[in-house]
Design a protein around this motif. Structure first.
Motif, mmCIF file in Angstrom:
data_model
loop_
_atom_site.group_PDB
_atom_site.id
_atom_site.type_symbol
_atom_site.label_atom_id
_atom_site.label_comp_id
_atom_site.label_asym_id
_atom_site.label_seq_id
_atom_site.Cartn_x
_atom_site.Cartn_y
_atom_site.Cartn_z
ATOM 1 N N THR A 127 0.826 -1.206 0.000
ATOM 2 C CA THR A 127 0.000 0.000 0.000
ATOM 3 C C THR A 127 0.860 1.256 0.000
ATOM 4 O O THR A 127 0.615 2.196 -0.766
ATOM 5 C CB THR A 127 -0.922 0.003 1.223
ATOM 6 N N ARG A 160 -3.429 -2.090 -4.826
ATOM 7 C CA ARG A 160 -4.564 -2.623 -4.076
ATOM 8 C C ARG A 160 -4.665 -4.139 -4.242
ATOM 9 O O ARG A 160 -5.061 -4.852 -3.312
ATOM 10 C CB ARG A 160 -5.852 -1.915 -4.509
ATOM 11 N N GLU A 255 -10.275 -3.963 -11.156
ATOM 12 C CA GLU A 255 -10.587 -2.542 -11.162
ATOM 13 C C GLU A 255 -10.589 -1.987 -12.590
ATOM 14 O O GLU A 255 -9.785 -2.396 -13.434
ATOM 15 C CB GLU A 255 -9.580 -1.771 -10.307
#
Length: 306
Positions: A127, A160, A255
């Motif tokens: 992250t 992510r 995504e």
């Protein structure tokens, strides 16, 4: 007793022979550029989907520039299109490490010592690195506006994905190391000089199976790159003379990536503007390449690395 073949079945034999010949026939070689702006994107995606980096280089740039890059590879001035990869300057060292006879044992031991049972730490690191990389892409480096937008979205999605991937799983790591070490050894590339000796076309050809192995490893951690390539949807936004803009949408790690790419027509064929720019810039040697992320080790131009 052998029965005679029925006449109806015998009629199928020529058809089956034709079908087998068609299946065995080689697919047409990739051609430079594309006839239409949207096809310029689609052709590049097809080469990546087919694990064909050598074909990617053919499609991505005009023949004259391709010939200049082949010469530049042999003199150590360019490593495009590998320049488009993150940490491209580390690729020879990575291949060398993976190719060592004791690579599986050594790398597995290193993994067990540093990463096994460190899932929370790895997720936090993924992250943090993702946030840092996105900020760098948006504010630093020699990126075009289109690259900043596209790469920023892609890096954020990958970050992510990495934050939820089982990166600390020792069993997966063992399989990944075995797969990559075998593929790396088969490339026959272990030093920057090997790239120069083989030249661009042969080096990229050798890297094709390694690309396939890398995609397989990502897949084992839940990132299906071939599915991402299959999901690409390219549509023409505008065209003015020899320039055009194409909207590209695809799924990466679950995504949606949605970006605009500029394409340009040269001698009747369409190419991505950023690849033309980056390939041309690489001819000036490593010093002219886009700067690496802060902290990445640099390599002297004499080492023939990007």
């Amino acid at each position: 007793m052998i029965r005679a073949m029925p006449i109806r079945s015998m009629r199928l034999v020529p058809l089956l022979a034709i079908a087998l010949l068609a299946a065995c026939a080689k697919t047409p070689p990739p051609q430079p550029g594309a006839a239409r702006p949207v096809q310029a994107v689609q052709a590049l995606v097809e080469r990546l989907r087919a694990n064909d980096p050598a074909g990617f280089a053919i499609v991505a740039i005009p023949p004259a520039l391709h010939a200049r890059l082949e010469t530049a590879w042999r003199t150590g001035r360019s490593r495009w299109p590998l320049d488009e990869l993150p940490l491209d300057d580390r690729l020879p060292a990575m291949l060398a490490t993976l190719s060592k006879p004791d690579a599986r044992t050594t790398l597995q031991r290193d993994f067990d010592r540093q990463f096994a049972n460190s899932g929370d730490e790895l997720r936090s690191t993924a992250t943090s690195l993702g946030v840092f990389a996105v900020q760098y892409i948006h504010n630093e480096g020699d990126y075009s506006p289109a690259e900043r937008d596209h790469y920023g979205q892609a890096v954020a999605a990958l970050s992510r994905w990495a934050a939820r991937a089982p990166l600390s799983d020792a069993t997966r790591a063992r399989r990944a190391i075995a797969l990559l070490s075998t593929a790396a050894a088969e490339t026959g590339i272990a030093t920057p000089a090997d790239f120069a000796n083989h030249g661009m076309d042969a080096s990229l050809e050798r890297l094709g199976p390694f690309l396939a192995a890398t995609k397989q490893v990502f897949g084992s951690y839940g990132l299906d790159l071939d599915a991402a390539f299959d999901s690409v949807d390219a549509t023409l936004v505008q065209q003015t003379g020899d320039t055009a803009r194409v909207r590209v949408r695809y799924l990466l790690g679950g995504e949606q990536i949605d970006t605009l790419l500029d394409v340009r027509r040269i001698d009747g064929r369409w190419y991505l503007e950023d690849y033309l720019r980056n390939a041309e810039a690489s001819l000036d040697g490593p010093a002219a390449a886009a700067p690496a992320l802060p902290g990445a080790a640099s390599t002297p131009a004499t080492a023939a690395s990007p």
